[in-house]
Design a protein around this motif. Sequence first.
Motif, PDB file in Angstrom:
ATOM      1  N   ARG A  31      -6.358  -0.702  -4.166  1.00  0.00           N
ATOM      2  CA  ARG A  31      -6.294  -1.229  -5.536  1.00  0.00           C
ATOM      3  C   ARG A  31      -5.352  -0.390  -6.389  1.00  0.00           C
ATOM      4  O   ARG A  31      -4.543  -0.915  -7.147  1.00  0.00           O
ATOM      5  CB  ARG A  31      -7.684  -1.266  -6.180  1.00  0.00           C
ATOM      6  CG  ARG A  31      -8.594  -2.332  -5.590  1.00  0.00           C
ATOM      7  CD  ARG A  31      -9.921  -2.400  -6.297  1.00  0.00           C
ATOM      8  NE  ARG A  31      -9.738  -2.746  -7.705  1.00  0.00           N
ATOM      9  CZ  ARG A  31     -10.587  -2.400  -8.661  1.00  0.00           C
ATOM     10  NH1 ARG A  31     -11.680  -1.701  -8.401  1.00  0.00           N
ATOM     11  NH2 ARG A  31     -10.343  -2.750  -9.911  1.00  0.00           N
ATOM     12  N   LEU A  32      -5.466   0.938  -6.267  1.00  0.00           N
ATOM     13  CA  LEU A  32      -4.602   1.831  -7.037  1.00  0.00           C
ATOM     14  C   LEU A  32      -3.141   1.594  -6.663  1.00  0.00           C
ATOM     15  O   LEU A  32      -2.286   1.482  -7.547  1.00  0.00           O
ATOM     16  CB  LEU A  32      -4.999   3.285  -6.782  1.00  0.00           C
ATOM     17  CG  LEU A  32      -4.215   4.297  -7.612  1.00  0.00           C
ATOM     18  CD1 LEU A  32      -5.162   5.278  -8.263  1.00  0.00           C
ATOM     19  CD2 LEU A  32      -3.206   5.023  -6.770  1.00  0.00           C
ATOM     20  N   ILE A  33      -2.858   1.498  -5.372  1.00  0.00           N
ATOM     21  CA  ILE A  33      -1.486   1.266  -4.905  1.00  0.00           C
ATOM     22  C   ILE A  33      -0.952  -0.038  -5.489  1.00  0.00           C
ATOM     23  O   ILE A  33       0.184  -0.106  -5.963  1.00  0.00           O
ATOM     24  CB  ILE A  33      -1.432   1.212  -3.361  1.00  0.00           C
ATOM     25  CG1 ILE A  33      -1.880   2.532  -2.743  1.00  0.00           C
ATOM     26  CG2 ILE A  33      -0.047   0.816  -2.874  1.00  0.00           C
ATOM     27  CD1 ILE A  33      -1.034   3.716  -3.055  1.00  0.00           C
TER      28      ILE A  33
ATOM     29  N   ALA B 288       3.371  -1.670 -11.680  1.00  0.00           N
ATOM     30  CA  ALA B 288       3.989  -0.941 -12.788  1.00  0.00           C
ATOM     31  C   ALA B 288       5.402  -0.478 -12.453  1.00  0.00           C
ATOM     32  O   ALA B 288       6.069   0.134 -13.281  1.00  0.00           O
ATOM     33  CB  ALA B 288       3.121   0.256 -13.175  1.00  0.00           C
ATOM     34  N   GLY B 289       5.853  -0.770 -11.216  1.00  0.00           N
ATOM     35  CA  GLY B 289       7.231  -0.454 -10.860  1.00  0.00           C
ATOM     36  C   GLY B 289       7.431   0.789 -10.026  1.00  0.00           C
ATOM     37  O   GLY B 289       8.550   1.291  -9.904  1.00  0.00           O
ATOM     38  N   TYR B 290       6.357   1.314  -9.435  1.00  0.00           N
ATOM     39  CA  TYR B 290       6.455   2.522  -8.616  1.00  0.00           C
ATOM     40  C   TYR B 290       5.982   2.225  -7.208  1.00  0.00           C
ATOM     41  O   TYR B 290       5.177   1.331  -6.983  1.00  0.00           O
ATOM     42  CB  TYR B 290       5.616   3.659  -9.217  1.00  0.00           C
ATOM     43  CG  TYR B 290       6.166   4.093 -10.538  1.00  0.00           C
ATOM     44  CD1 TYR B 290       7.172   5.043 -10.623  1.00  0.00           C
ATOM     45  CD2 TYR B 290       5.718   3.506 -11.718  1.00  0.00           C
ATOM     46  CE1 TYR B 290       7.710   5.409 -11.848  1.00  0.00           C
ATOM     47  CE2 TYR B 290       6.250   3.866 -12.946  1.00  0.00           C
ATOM     48  CZ  TYR B 290       7.242   4.815 -12.996  1.00  0.00           C
ATOM     49  OH  TYR B 290       7.779   5.171 -14.194  1.00  0.00           O
ATOM     50  N   ARG B 291       6.473   2.998  -6.263  1.00  0.00           N
ATOM     51  CA  ARG B 291       6.076   2.816  -4.880  1.00  0.00           C
ATOM     52  C   ARG B 291       5.259   4.011  -4.419  1.00  0.00           C
ATOM     53  O   ARG B 291       5.685   5.157  -4.548  1.00  0.00           O
ATOM     54  CB  ARG B 291       7.294   2.659  -3.980  1.00  0.00           C
ATOM     55  CG  ARG B 291       6.895   2.317  -2.538  1.00  0.00           C
ATOM     56  CD  ARG B 291       8.067   2.121  -1.631  1.00  0.00           C
ATOM     57  NE  ARG B 291       9.047   1.213  -2.223  1.00  0.00           N
ATOM     58  CZ  ARG B 291      10.355   1.374  -2.102  1.00  0.00           C
ATOM     59  NH1 ARG B 291      10.848   2.381  -1.442  1.00  0.00           N
ATOM     60  NH2 ARG B 291      11.187   0.522  -2.656  1.00  0.00           N
ATOM     61  N   LEU B 292       4.077   3.721  -3.894  1.00  0.00           N
ATOM     62  CA  LEU B 292       3.201   4.705  -3.263  1.00  0.00           C
ATOM     63  C   LEU B 292       2.691   4.092  -1.965  1.00  0.00           C
ATOM     64  O   LEU B 292       2.685   2.867  -1.815  1.00  0.00           O
ATOM     65  CB  LEU B 292       1.986   5.012  -4.147  1.00  0.00           C
ATOM     66  CG  LEU B 292       2.173   5.909  -5.355  1.00  0.00           C
ATOM     67  CD1 LEU B 292       0.898   5.941  -6.195  1.00  0.00           C
ATOM     68  CD2 LEU B 292       2.535   7.313  -4.922  1.00  0.00           C
ATOM     69  N   HIS B 293       2.225   4.935  -1.068  1.00  0.00           N
ATOM     70  CA  HIS B 293       1.623   4.472   0.168  1.00  0.00           C
ATOM     71  C   HIS B 293       0.197   4.997   0.239  1.00  0.00           C
ATOM     72  O   HIS B 293      -0.128   6.008  -0.381  1.00  0.00           O
ATOM     73  CB  HIS B 293       2.427   4.962   1.374  1.00  0.00           C
ATOM     74  CG  HIS B 293       3.838   4.465   1.343  1.00  0.00           C
ATOM     75  ND1 HIS B 293       4.187   3.189   1.711  1.00  0.00           N
ATOM     76  CD2 HIS B 293       4.986   5.059   0.957  1.00  0.00           C
ATOM     77  CE1 HIS B 293       5.481   3.017   1.567  1.00  0.00           C
ATOM     78  NE2 HIS B 293       6.002   4.142   1.108  1.00  0.00           N
ATOM     79  N   VAL B 294      -0.632   4.326   0.992  1.00  0.00           N
ATOM     80  CA  VAL B 294      -2.031   4.743   1.118  1.00  0.00           C
ATOM     81  C   VAL B 294      -2.110   6.193   1.587  1.00  0.00           C
ATOM     82  O   VAL B 294      -2.952   6.953   1.106  1.00  0.00           O
ATOM     83  CB  VAL B 294      -2.796   3.800   2.064  1.00  0.00           C
ATOM     84  CG1 VAL B 294      -4.202   4.308   2.326  1.00  0.00           C
ATOM     85  CG2 VAL B 294      -2.854   2.404   1.467  1.00  0.00           C
TER      86      VAL B 294
END
Length: 109
Positions: free
Chosen positions: A64-66, A72-78
């Motif tokens: 959900r956070l990812i 919002a325009g940012y890339r993160l991975h689990v």
Amino acid sequence: MSESGETSAVSTGVDHRDAQNRPDPSEDGALAAVLRAGHAIFKHPVTPEDNFFDLGGNSLAAFRLITMVTAAGYRLHVEDVFDQPDMRSLAATAIIADRGDDTSAAETG
């Protein structure tokens, strides 16, 4: 204004912090995006020092956070959530997503 043309709360004289010294999640940036997502998931304000798992986070909450941070325009991975579970460190790993990039972070997990 800095040499790079960026402005900050310090240089503009504007302080976007509340009484408990938390960054205002309405500010722009990866940290604000992570804090907004944390607030939405955990139903209370989240500080940069908070640990995702100490707040009650789990793998579903990580997805959900990812998803919220990606929106919002940012890339993160689990993996980033597990490797950097405090909010400030997690935000530091976020990168600005390419506008034409339609790759979902959930596909990498």
